[in-house]
Structure formats: structure tokens, C-alpha cells
Design a protein around this motif. Structure first.
Motif, PDB file in Angstrom:
ATOM      1  N   VAL A 183       4.550   3.102   9.399  1.00 13.24           N
ATOM      2  CA  VAL A 183       3.320   2.924   8.613  1.00 13.24           C
ATOM      3  C   VAL A 183       3.593   1.996   7.431  1.00 13.24           C
ATOM      4  CG1 VAL A 183       1.574   4.091   7.193  1.00 13.24           C
ATOM      5  CG2 VAL A 183       2.390   5.182   9.297  1.00 13.24           C
ATOM      6  N   GLU A 184       4.716   2.216   6.758  1.00 12.57           N
ATOM      7  CA  GLU A 184       5.057   1.394   5.582  1.00 12.57           C
ATOM      8  C   GLU A 184       5.162  -0.080   5.934  1.00 12.57           C
ATOM      9  OE1 GLU A 184       7.232   3.318   2.089  1.00 12.57           O
ATOM     10  OE2 GLU A 184       8.373   4.081   3.797  1.00 12.57           O
ATOM     11  N   ALA A 185       5.605  -0.357   7.154  1.00 14.00           N
ATOM     12  CA  ALA A 185       5.762  -1.759   7.596  1.00 14.00           C
ATOM     13  C   ALA A 185       4.421  -2.485   7.705  1.00 14.00           C
ATOM     14  CB  ALA A 185       6.495  -1.797   8.928  1.00 14.00           C
ATOM     15  N   THR A 186       3.322  -1.732   7.782  1.00 15.32           N
ATOM     16  CA  THR A 186       1.993  -2.362   7.937  1.00 15.32           C
ATOM     17  C   THR A 186       1.329  -2.649   6.582  1.00 15.32           C
ATOM     18  OG1 THR A 186       0.733  -0.284   7.934  1.00 15.32           O
ATOM     19  CG2 THR A 186       1.637  -0.998  10.058  1.00 15.32           C
ATOM     20  N   LEU A 187       1.967  -2.226   5.481  1.00 16.81           N
ATOM     21  CA  LEU A 187       1.313  -2.331   4.174  1.00 16.81           C
ATOM     22  C   LEU A 187       1.515  -3.698   3.539  1.00 16.81           C
ATOM     23  CD1 LEU A 187       2.333   1.164   2.697  1.00 16.81           C
ATOM     24  CD2 LEU A 187       0.367   0.605   4.130  1.00 16.81           C
ATOM     25  N   ASP A 188       0.556  -4.072   2.712  1.00 16.10           N
ATOM     26  CA  ASP A 188       0.613  -5.345   1.996  1.00 16.10           C
ATOM     27  C   ASP A 188       0.355  -5.058   0.520  1.00 16.10           C
ATOM     28  OD1 ASP A 188      -1.101  -7.809   0.839  1.00 16.10           O
ATOM     29  OD2 ASP A 188       0.276  -8.536   2.373  1.00 16.10           O
ATOM     30  N   CYS A 189       1.026  -5.788  -0.370  1.00 17.00           N
ATOM     31  CA  CYS A 189       0.879  -5.492  -1.808  1.00 17.00           C
ATOM     32  C   CYS A 189      -0.535  -5.773  -2.325  1.00 17.00           C
ATOM     33  CB  CYS A 189       1.920  -6.239  -2.629  1.00 17.00           C
ATOM     34  SG  CYS A 189       1.676  -8.017  -2.701  1.00 17.00           S
ATOM     35  N   HIS A 190      -1.337  -6.516  -1.558  1.00 20.12           N
ATOM     36  CA  HIS A 190      -2.710  -6.800  -2.006  1.00 20.12           C
ATOM     37  C   HIS A 190      -3.747  -5.844  -1.391  1.00 20.12           C
ATOM     38  CE1 HIS A 190      -1.287 -10.205  -4.239  1.00 20.12           C
ATOM     39  NE2 HIS A 190      -0.700 -10.693  -3.170  1.00 20.12           N
ATOM     40  N   ASP A 191      -3.255  -4.776  -0.740  1.00 22.31           N
ATOM     41  CA  ASP A 191      -4.171  -3.729  -0.246  1.00 22.31           C
ATOM     42  C   ASP A 191      -4.658  -2.898  -1.436  1.00 22.31           C
ATOM     43  OD1 ASP A 191      -3.585  -4.423   2.388  1.00 22.31           O
ATOM     44  OD2 ASP A 191      -2.000  -2.913   2.607  1.00 22.31           O
ATOM     45  N   THR A 192      -5.901  -2.435  -1.364  1.00 23.38           N
ATOM     46  CA  THR A 192      -6.414  -1.495  -2.380  1.00 23.38           C
ATOM     47  C   THR A 192      -5.657  -0.178  -2.237  1.00 23.38           C
ATOM     48  OG1 THR A 192      -8.596  -2.506  -2.315  1.00 23.38           O
ATOM     49  CG2 THR A 192      -8.473  -0.269  -3.188  1.00 23.38           C
ATOM     50  N   ILE A 193      -5.253   0.376  -3.377  1.00 22.36           N
ATOM     51  CA  ILE A 193      -4.442   1.592  -3.353  1.00 22.36           C
ATOM     52  C   ILE A 193      -5.007   2.654  -4.287  1.00 22.36           C
ATOM     53  CG2 ILE A 193      -2.814   1.025  -5.225  1.00 22.36           C
ATOM     54  CD1 ILE A 193      -2.038   2.435  -1.765  1.00 22.36           C
ATOM     55  N   ASN A 194      -5.926   2.247  -5.159  1.00 19.39           N
ATOM     56  CA  ASN A 194      -6.409   3.155  -6.189  1.00 19.39           C
ATOM     57  C   ASN A 194      -7.859   2.802  -6.496  1.00 19.39           C
ATOM     58  OD1 ASN A 194      -6.924   3.727  -9.188  1.00 19.39           O
ATOM     59  ND2 ASN A 194      -4.972   4.780  -8.917  1.00 19.39           N
ATOM     60  N   MET A 195      -8.681   3.832  -6.688  1.00 23.33           N
ATOM     61  CA  MET A 195     -10.069   3.586  -7.080  1.00 23.33           C
ATOM     62  C   MET A 195     -10.407   4.472  -8.266  1.00 23.33           C
ATOM     63  SD  MET A 195     -12.374   2.796  -3.747  1.00 23.33           S
ATOM     64  CE  MET A 195     -13.652   3.951  -4.081  1.00 23.33           C
ATOM     65  N   GLN A 196     -10.856   3.830  -9.342  1.00 19.42           N
ATOM     66  CA  GLN A 196     -11.251   4.584 -10.524  1.00 19.42           C
ATOM     67  C   GLN A 196     -12.712   4.286 -10.793  1.00 19.42           C
ATOM     68  OE1 GLN A 196      -8.451   4.700 -13.657  1.00 19.42           O
ATOM     69  NE2 GLN A 196      -6.773   4.043 -12.368  1.00 19.42           N
ATOM     70  N   TYR A 197     -13.421   5.321 -11.177  1.00 15.53           N
ATOM     71  CA  TYR A 197     -14.865   5.153 -11.393  1.00 15.53           C
ATOM     72  C   TYR A 197     -15.163   4.860 -12.850  1.00 15.53           C
ATOM     73  CZ  TYR A 197     -16.322   5.749  -6.698  1.00 15.53           C
ATOM     74  OH  TYR A 197     -16.526   5.506  -5.372  1.00 15.53           O
ATOM     75  N   THR A 198     -15.878   3.757 -13.041  1.00 15.90           N
ATOM     76  CA  THR A 198     -16.288   3.385 -14.385  1.00 15.90           C
ATOM     77  C   THR A 198     -17.788   3.205 -14.358  1.00 15.90           C
ATOM     78  OG1 THR A 198     -15.995   1.769 -16.161  1.00 15.90           O
ATOM     79  CG2 THR A 198     -15.794   0.931 -13.938  1.00 15.90           C
ATOM     80  N   SER A 199     -18.449   3.769 -15.374  1.00 15.62           N
ATOM     81  CA  SER A 199     -19.909   3.648 -15.409  1.00 15.62           C
ATOM     82  C   SER A 199     -20.262   2.213 -15.715  1.00 15.62           C
ATOM     83  CB  SER A 199     -20.480   4.550 -16.478  1.00 15.62           C
ATOM     84  OG  SER A 199     -20.020   5.851 -16.284  1.00 15.62           O
TER      85      SER A 199
END
Length: 549
Positions: A183-199
Motif C-alpha cells: 500500500v505504501e508503494a502506491t502513495l504520493d507526497c501530493h496526495d491529500t492526507i488531512n482535512m480540517q474544517y474552516t468556516s
């Protein structure tokens, strides 16, 4: 970009753990918990495998609703190992906000603690998902939240319908190193990894999509500006759900092999005890936290001589507080950071060697490898030093965009990839910036960003209210407080307490108006726009807040 971190966060942690295996990584003195980097990486790998076994795949959204418990940090570094996206949920949220975020984010899994302050999370979730306690764990089926299948409980005595966090670690034992590596081999550093909600000005929170590259590099550069090394130990009393906690806090540490020493729930005494017991070299906080520490009756009992640096940010830093922190807490190299979630979050920072005057009167200059400019609000032209305009930023830290909101994204990131912050600022000839105001009229109360539109939309749902304007008024303790100017429908009567009561339990406590005024109309411009600054001026006079201003 020099020294850019181009590996996914999971691989970066592997490398740091190999370089500093015996360094303290995560320390909770009160729990007697102390993980070295080798142990911390190992538990993150175990949990990553458990998530795979649960059926969580690369790109799946996993929400966490918890205060600063150890599992939070473990999840922050386990999810990127499999490319899952961690959605951070504000601990102060109530039922309607929780439902909105779980729905808008398409979260498949929710990790949660039992409660926080006055909010029973288990009860709140049951309000949103009434069938939770009758469901088989992992098989949730709720029409309003079609993606949500699994709820994982952090703590003892797991409620019906939920899995326990420890069972995730057990599940991980059935997954081989080879499966995780594939699985790790399929990852790219420009993939979204975190989502934070801002109003936002639209009144509804937006999911800010941040990548491995955004977060690791922002954390690294902020740490560099504090001269962080693998010998530093950072006390983290700010909440993890916010960029301040999970980037300026944990990510700064992990990119440098430094020790993370969190405080689970902010308490000035606990912060002081933690700094002394663990010989912390750095501490973070919003100004109100530093004030509470400095003014604590037992402050003088503590030996804080190990301290050197840290970050005071989140709202405008009062000059006297900054000077006191330098003088009385030994924070001779304390810095301030300016940014916003959309920039993951750091944009500018003062440097440890800057004179105190610069550190208290500005938010510093652009972070290494980031670009900052001030533009004319009307024309968009770049302004010379000393002129006020909108602060714009460009570089490795700018978000991918708002989740499922392309139009909103286009409003803040222009064709040349400049992020428009909506903040007014002045830059001097050396690049140091002063934030002078806000185009969007955001309220900052004790480091929490409050967007008037969101509270206005909520109060519009009250049957007696015809119109409402929300704005900030000055406050000595929190910087600003929320005020509501309410126009009632014809023939209706209402009290100040009724307005507050309507809000309680439905929106976060910090958004509930402290002051309510009933008015017949609002001050308007010739073109019919409401002048909130005039409402604020009137309130300062009526409430005698001149001193706080």
C-alpha cells in the motif's frame, strides 16, 4: 525547494525513527506513557495495519473527534501510512456541526472519546445517528450519513455499536509487513492526507485538503525558524484538531526527531508542571494560555529554566504578554507565526534572533521557500512597502482546495496559485508583516476563528428573529467576544437569555453571543450594505469597552 521533504509522511517517520530510535517521541507524564521514536513508529505501523484490516483504503476519509489523547497522535501518523485522509473534528462541536462535517467529508469511520468538557460525545452522536447502539460494529447504516460505517471508541467501556481502539491494534496482527509495504508503494507526497474544517463567509465550514507535502514541509520550516533539533522537547497544550496542534506542534517535532509532550486538556498548572517535569525546551500557546500561566498563583514555584522557544499565535499577541513570556518564562527565543488553515497553516514567522520589538509588533516574514505579497484590494496590483492591502501567499504550503467546493476554491486561489487570505496587512521594506484587519470580519476569540455568517445563518432559523448581525467587540481576556444585533419580527418579544439558550447545545459554546442587543435597524452605506464597524463602535460606547479596545 532546498531540503524539501518529498516522501509521504509514513516513510518520513520510518526514516526519523531509524535516525533517532531511542529519542523520546511521545510523552504523557501523567499516564506514565513514554514512546521512543522506534516504539512510536511501531505502534503507528500496527494501527495502520489494523485500519487496513478494517477495510479502510487509500483515499478513505477517517474522522477523529477527541481532545489531546495519545491515540490522536498515533492516528495522525498511522493514517498517512495507508493514504487514508484524517478529518479533524473541532472538540467544541455539537450535534448539528458534527452531522454536517461527517456528511460533507464523506467520512467512513469516526474515532471518538467519551466526552469533552460539558459535551457527552456518545449522547451527541446518538442524536445524529439514533441507530448507533443497535448496530453491529462496523455495519452502521444511516440514511443521512451514507458513508459512515464504523465508529471506534477511545477509552474504556465501549458503548454498544462501536469498536474499541485497542481492537484495531489486535486486528493489525493479521496483516503482514508486505501488505502494508504494498500500500505504501502506491502513495504520493501530493496526495491529500488531512482535512480540517474552516468556516467561511458562506456560513458553512469548508474541508481544507492538505497533502503530505504541505504538512511535512510546513512543519519542518516552522521548526527550522525555531532552530529545532532532535534535542528539543515541546510542551503542546494547544488542541490537535487545529493546525496549531497538529502541524506547529506534532509535525514540527516529528520532522526534527524532537519529543512531543502534550497536555490533554489545557490547564495552566498542568502546563507548568509538565514543562518542569519533562524539562521542555519549548511551549506553544495562544496569548490567553500564556496569560493564564503567567498569572497562575503558583507560577513562581516552577523551574522553567529549560525553556528556550515556542510559538505564541492564534490571535494578536499583546506586546506586554510577549515581553513577560520572554522575561519570566525564559522564552528568550519565542516566535510568532501567522497563517491560516488553507496554508497548512504557516505563512510568516518571526525568527529566534529577531529583536523583541520585531517579535511583538509583527508576525514576521515569509517562511523559507514561501512567497508573500500585499495587493491593492480594488485593483489586485502589488503594493510597495508601508501600504495596506490584502496579504497573499504562494508556495509549498498552499492547500489543494476545499473538498467538493471548486467554486469556493477558485475564490481564494487565483490562476497564478496565489492564496488570497482575506487579511489586511502592511509589509515593511525587510518583508516583516503587520496584520491590520480583516476583510471578512472574522472574530478571533481566544485563538478560535469565528465567522459571523455561520452564527447568523443559525439564528435566522429562530421563528421570532427577522434579521441578525454578528460582530466582534473587544474583550480583555479573549481579545474579542461575539455580539448579536437582533431585529425581531413584528409583534414579537424576546430576551437576551432566550437568544443564548436557543444557541446552547446546538453550536459550539465559544460561538454563543456574549452580548445581545435588540435593534430596529442597522447603519447602512448608500448602496445598502450594513456597516458592521459602526455597530461595533456603538457597542464599545454602550458597553464601556474602551479600555479593552
Amino acid at each position: 525547494m532546498s531540503q524539501a521533504i518529498t516522501k509521504p509522511i509514513g516513510a518520513m517517520l520510518d526514516e526519523i525513527a531509524a535516525r533517532f530510535p531511542d529519542n523520546d517521541a511521545l510523552v504523557y507524564p501523567e499516564r506514565g506513557l513514554r514512546y521512543s521514536y522506534k516504539q512510536f513508529n511501531e505502534i503507528c505501523r500496527q494501527v495502520a495495519k489494523g485500519l487496513l484490516k478494517l477495510g479502510i483504503k487509500k483515499g478513505d476519509h477517517v474522522s477523529i473527534w477527541a481532545y489531546n489523547v495519545p491515540e490522536w497522535v498515533i492516528l495522525q501518523f498511522a493514517t498517512p501510512k495507508i493514504g487514508a485522509v484524517l478529518v479533524t473534528v473541532n472538540t467544541a462541536y455539537k450535534s448539528s456541526e458534527l452531522e454536517y462535517v461527517l456528511n460533507q467529508s464523506d467520512s467512513t469511520t469516526l474515532f471518538m472519546v467519551k466526552s469533552f468538557k460539558d459535551t457527552d460525545y456518545v449522547k451527541t452522536l446518538a442524536e445524529v445517528v439514533p441507530s448507533i447502539h443497535d448496530s453491529e460494529p462496523g455495519k452502521l447504516n444511516h440514511a443521512k450519513l451514507p458513508f459512515l460505517k464504523t465508529v471506534v471508541f477511545i477509552g474504556d467501556e465501549t458503548p454498544a455499536g462501536m469498536l474499541n481502539f485497542n481492537s484495531i491494534i489486535e486486528l493489525g496482527k493479521a496483516v503482514s509487513d508486505e501488505e502494508l509495504a504494498a500500500v505504501e508503494a502506491t502513495l504520493d507526497c501530493h496526495d491529500t492526507i488531512n482535512m480540517q474544517y474552516t468556516s467561511g463567509t458562506t456560513g458553512f465550514p469548508k474541508g481544507v485538503m492538505l497533502t503530505h507535502y504541505n504538512l511535512a514541509n510546513n512543519g519542518f520550516q516552522i521548526g527550522e525558524c525555531m532552530k529545532f533539533t532532535n534535542q528539543d522537547r515541546l510542551c503542546i497544550p494547544v488542541p490537535f484538531f487545529h493546525c496549531f496542534g497538529c502541524v506547529l506542534g506534532t509535525m514540527v517535532c516529528v520532522t526534527h526527531g524532537s519529543a512531543m509532550v502534550p497536555v490533554e486538556l489545557f490547564d495552566p498548572l498542568k502546563v507548568l508542571q509538565t514543562i518542569e517535569a519533562e524539562k521542555c525546551t519549548a511551549v506553544h500557546g495562544v496569548p490567553t494560555m500564556f496569560i493564564a500561566e503567567l498569572e497562575h498563583p503558583e507560577f513562581k514555584k516552577f523551574n522553567l529554566s529549560s525553556l528556550r522557544t515556542g510559538i505564541m499565535a492564534g490571535s494578536v499577541c499583546p506586546i506586554e504578554v510577549m515581553k513577560k513570556a520572554v522575561r519570566d518564562m525564559n522564552l528568550t527565543e519565542i516566535t510568532s507565526v501567522y497563517g491560516q488553515t488553507e496554508a497548512s497553516p504557516g505563512i510568516t514567522q518571526t525568527r529566534t534572533e529577531d529583536p523583541v520589538e520585531l517579535r511583538v509588533s509583527t508576525v514576521g516574514r515569509a517562511l523559507p521557500e514561501a512567497e508573500v505579497k500585499i495587493i491593492d484590494i480594488e485593483t489586485g496590483a502589488t503594493l510597495p512597502p508601508g501600504k495596506q492591502g490584502e496579504l497573499c501567499a504562494r508556495g509549498y504550503m498552499v492547500m489543494k482546495g476545499y473538498y467538493k467546493m471548486p467554486e469556493e476554491t477558485a475564490k481564494v486561489i487565483d490562476a497564478d496559485n496565489w492564496l488570497h487570505t482575506g487579511d489586511l496587512a502592511i509589509m515593511d521594506e525587510n518583508g516583516y508583516c503587520k496584520i491590520t484587519g480583516r476583510i471578512k470580519q472574522m472574530i478571533i476569540r481566544g485563538g478560535e476563528n469565528i465567522y459571523p455568517k455561520e452564527i447568523e445563518e443559525f439564528l435566522y432559523t429562530h421563528p421570532k428573529i427577522s434579521d441578525v448581525q454578528i460582530y466582534g467587540v473587544p474583550d480583555k481576556k479573549y481579545g474579542e467576544q461575539v455580539m448579536a444585533a437582533v431585529i425581531l419580527k413584528k409583534g414579537m418579544e424576546m430576551t437576551e437569555e432566550e437568544v443564548k439558550e436557543f444557541c446552547r447545545g446546538k453550536i459550539a459554546n465559544y460561538k454563543v453571543p456574549k452580548y445581545v442587543k435588540f435593534v430596529e435597524g442597522y447603519p447602512m452605506t448608500a448602496s445598502g450594505k450594513i456597516q458592521k464597524f459602526k455597530l461595533r463602535e456603538m457597542a464599545i460606547k454602550e458597553l464601556h469597552l474602551e479600555e479593552a479596545e
